[in-house]
Design a protein around this motif. Structure first.
Motif, mmCIF file in Angstrom:
data_model
loop_
_atom_site.group_PDB
_atom_site.id
_atom_site.type_symbol
_atom_site.label_atom_id
_atom_site.label_comp_id
_atom_site.label_asym_id
_atom_site.label_seq_id
_atom_site.Cartn_x
_atom_site.Cartn_y
_atom_site.Cartn_z
ATOM 1 N N GLU A 173 -93.328 -23.029 56.815
ATOM 2 C CA GLU A 173 -93.236 -22.640 58.217
ATOM 3 C C GLU A 173 -93.182 -23.890 59.086
ATOM 4 O O GLU A 173 -93.728 -24.932 58.724
ATOM 5 C CB GLU A 173 -94.440 -21.790 58.631
ATOM 6 N N TYR A 174 -92.541 -23.760 60.260
ATOM 7 C CA TYR A 174 -92.405 -24.910 61.141
ATOM 8 C C TYR A 174 -93.256 -24.797 62.407
ATOM 9 O O TYR A 174 -93.248 -25.710 63.236
ATOM 10 C CB TYR A 174 -90.943 -25.140 61.528
ATOM 11 N N ASP A 175 -93.990 -23.673 62.579
ATOM 12 C CA ASP A 175 -94.832 -23.549 63.763
ATOM 13 C C ASP A 175 -96.017 -22.637 63.475
ATOM 14 O O ASP A 175 -96.125 -22.037 62.393
ATOM 15 C CB ASP A 175 -94.032 -23.071 64.981
ATOM 16 N N ILE A 176 -96.911 -22.522 64.456
ATOM 17 C CA ILE A 176 -98.155 -21.774 64.257
ATOM 18 C C ILE A 176 -97.905 -20.280 64.077
ATOM 19 O O ILE A 176 -98.514 -19.663 63.195
ATOM 20 C CB ILE A 176 -99.134 -22.071 65.405
ATOM 21 N N PRO A 177 -97.049 -19.613 64.884
ATOM 22 C CA PRO A 177 -96.790 -18.195 64.606
ATOM 23 C C PRO A 177 -96.314 -17.940 63.176
ATOM 24 O O PRO A 177 -96.673 -16.926 62.567
ATOM 25 C CB PRO A 177 -95.712 -17.829 65.638
ATOM 26 N N GLY A 178 -95.502 -18.847 62.643
ATOM 27 C CA GLY A 178 -95.070 -18.701 61.267
ATOM 28 C C GLY A 178 -96.231 -18.732 60.296
ATOM 29 O O GLY A 178 -96.284 -17.949 59.341
ATOM 30 N N VAL A 179 -97.184 -19.618 60.512
ATOM 31 C CA VAL A 179 -98.371 -19.685 59.656
ATOM 32 C C VAL A 179 -99.184 -18.396 59.769
ATOM 33 O O VAL A 179 -99.666 -17.845 58.768
ATOM 34 C CB VAL A 179 -99.234 -20.902 60.043
#
Length: 674
Positions: free
Chosen positions: A72-78
């Motif tokens: 993932e490249y950002d916090i929502p993805g995590v």
């Protein structure tokens, strides 16, 4: 009474040795304490440090290791890989997050903090996740507290709270460089560092810059397609600098400054596609003192926002002052007392000639945690908020249906949290919880006004409403956590939540007509009630020494009673909330090699969309399976390589909302650690 007495268990006595010494004694060493207890440690549920198994809330703690291995490249993805979290990515940088409910555009019900500072945009009532001045590499842990938490955190923490905690340089020097490069002209560079300079001084700094082509617009979304014809690429630049200084062995002063500059496509609260440019700054100072009277924290911060939305500019400023004392009464009672003052100001939006408006609020809160025995704890928290709204200047009489005096409004509300934690002889922890949260009107709900020419000599107005009421959220929850005999970790919860006086979206008809308004006017207003119930279960474990896995399932069902709306409403939680969410992960590691695979399932929904302004329609969103992978190799202790494949099952495009199609993305990461 010092911070060292706050962990009231026998094992906590050993943990005090792991709190950093000297000037930094009051700072939790998350890594060391988690290693000691064999589970994450947090202060996010009550303000007092606790093991995750003891917290009086349904909570997820996402660690550094969890973040590092996700493609993932950002916090929502995590966040999308965890139970109870619904994440919908409306554009490359616009991932909206909800706890137990629909992840609508500009989701207004979730409070997000970075090291305790609100990053929730007070002006419009949502979190622009891409603007957070945090790099993934510098995050110590992400704490997700589910359910209303207004008594502990204030207005708008009605779905829950996500607190992002960065690494503390006082607990170890670090320097990281990460470079991502992939298809669709994606590039991302992040620099993070933290150093202790002597025994009493430490610095943390980070900088990141990202660019990428946007996802493909959904067929028929004329506004998203129009954005794609111009310079619709995603661009992000953020930075942060924090200085921590030990004034004495028990007093620490910290100061932080951040900035964000982001241009992105995004979905608005009325399911209207637009493009926005964010220029945000924040300044924070904090004094922590470990005294004979308790652990005292004094915090002051200011958030400054300059945002250019598709329909006009919005300039706002939020100043917050907070004082808190956390102390013990005897060996079985922990108390937290807090007072808070907030001053929010905004220019008249989008016409700046109609006077500034804003609010002042004052809040007092208290938390009491009592330990009846080693197997039974009770935690009670309450908060009283008083808010005074006003407008400085007369609104334009050719547009506004309200006078300056109409904006002199007061709100007084009480919120609470109550939780009983029982650790039975047969094992695990049982939590019974009840809470009441307050979702306050935002500046947009309250003071926004815009006029549209429909035909020569005729127009309509869209307008905020100074008489709008807060939404009240009540939640009941029962949860059980346990380590099974085979070492598998089990977590489960069931919940029932109601929201009264749902607010914030336009109706499907005019609310005020001439002569009571200069033009037919559609208001932001309270539109009815909604409820949601469901449950979630998580399992995790490891096998054969090199493998680890986790699996979670969430069921949620929403029922709306929004009587004044037709099918054209942009509020439709009942149809837009996916009933089933499934996430699975399997990981393998052997020395420098690691492989991680993820599966995400979101059941089908019906989601509103505005394809032409003023005309909202429901579209079928099919169920979607997302499959992602990461392969990693550490060349040595300083250099690592990661190959990331995100949503490979989506191919060239998967319709998961009415804005942009999500698509497979691939990138290579080079990670340097010094």
């Amino acid at each position: 009474m010092t911070i060292r007495t706050l962990l009231s268990s026998a094992s906590a006595l050993a943990a005090t040795a792991l709190l950093t010494s000297g000037a930094l004694a009051q700072t939790l060493d998350y890594t060391a304490m988690s290693e000691l207890f064999g589970e994450p440690v947090t202060a996010g549920a009550t303000g007092a440090p606790q093991r995750s198994s003891d917290v009086p809330a349904t909570m997820i703690i996402i660690t550094q290791d969890d973040i590092a291995r996700t493609p993932e490249y950002d916090i929502p993805g995590v966040l999308r890989h965890h139970a109870g979290l619904n994440v919908n990515r409306y554009a490359f940088g616009d991932g909206q997050v909800s706890i137990r409910g629909a992840a609508t555009g500009y989701t207004p019900r979730l409070l997000v903090l970075v090291n305790g500072r609100d990053v929730y945009l007070d002006s419009y009532g949502y979190t622009a996740w891409s603007t957070l001045p945090v790099q993934l590499d510098e995050i110590q842990q992400i704490e997700v507290v589910k359910g209303p938490q207004s008594a502990l955190y204030g207005f708008n923490a009605v779905a829950g709270v996500i607190n992002i905690i960065t690494r503390n340089p006082q607990q170890g020097d670090y320097a990281n460089v990460r470079v991502n490069a992939g298809g669709s002209e994606y590039s991302d560079v992040a620099l993070t560092a933290g150093y202790a300079l002597g025994e009493r001084f430490a610095v943390r700094a980070s900088y990141g810059t990202t660019e990428s082509n946007e996802f493909t617009p959904v067929d028929g979304n004329s506004y998203a397609e129009l954005l794609a014809l111009g310079d619709g690429n995603f661009q992000r630049e953020t930075g942060a600098l924090e200085v921590r200084m030990g004034l004495t062995d028990k007093v620490t002063l910290s100061a932080e400054a951040t900035f964000s500059d982001v241009e992105q496509s995004e979905m608005g609260s009325i399911y209207y596609a637009g493009r926005s440019h964010y220029e945000l700054e924040s300044y924070k100072g904090e004094l922590e003192a470990d005294t004979d009277y308790g652990f005292i924290t004094l915090t002051a911060y200011q958030n400054q926002s300059e945002i250019r939305y598709a329909f006009g500019p919005l300039s706002s400023e939020l100043t917050t002052l907070r004082a808190q004392n956390l102390f013990k009464l005897g060996s079985n009672d922990t108390v937290r007392l807090s007072v808070e003052y907030r001053d929010g100001e905004a220019q008249s939006f989008p016409d700046p000639t109609s006077g500034d408006f804003g609010y002042e609020s004052f809040a007092v809160s208290g938390m009491w945690s009592h330990k009846f025995s080693n197997s039974l704890d009770l935690t009670l928290a309450g908060r009283f908020d008083s808010v005074e709204w006003s407008r400085d200047g007369s609104p334009n009489p050719a547009l506004y249906a309200f006078s300056q005096a109409d904006y002199d409004q007061s709100i007084e509300e009480f919120s609470y949290n109550a939780a009983l934690v029982w650790r039975p002889e047969f094992g695990g922890s049982v939590r019974a919880m009840a809470s009441r949260g307050i979702q306050a009107p935002t500046m947009f709900d309250y003071g926004f006004a815009m006029y549209f020419d429909i035909a020569p000599g005729f127009g309509i107005a869209l307008m905020g409403n100074p008489a709008i009421e807060p939404s009240i959220v009540d939640n009941l929850e029962l949860a059980y956590d346990r380590t099974l005999s085979n070492g598998i970790e089990f977590r489960g919860a069931v919940f029932f939540q109601t929201t009264e006086d749902v607010k914030g979206a336009f109706g499907s008809g005019f609310d005020i007509l001439p002569p009571n308004a200069p033009a037919p006017t559609i208001l932001f207003d309270n539109r009815g009630d909604t409820e949601i119930y469901g449950g979630e279960v998580s399992l995790s474990g490891d096998f054969r020494e090199n493998f680890d896995w986790d699996l979670n399932y969430t069921y949620q069902s929403a029922d709306d009673d929004l009587a004044v709306f037709s099918v054209e409403t942009s509020l439709n939680f009942e149809e837009a909330t996916p009933e089933h969410l499934i996430n699975a992960h399997l990981g393998w590691s052997d020395g420098p090699l690691s492989l991680n695979g993820y599966v995400n399932y979101v059941s089908g929904t019906q989601m509103p969309g505005q394809y032409d302004f003023g005309i909202t329609e429901l579209r079928d969103i099919p169920a979607a399976w997302g499959v992602s992978f990461q392969a990693g190799y550490d060349v040595n202790e300083h250099l690592g390589v990661r190959i990331n494949a995100q949503n490979v099952s989506y191919g060239d495009g998967e319709m998961v909302n009415t804005h942009h199609q999500n698509e497979a993305r691939y990138w290579l990461s080079l990670v340097g650690r010094y």
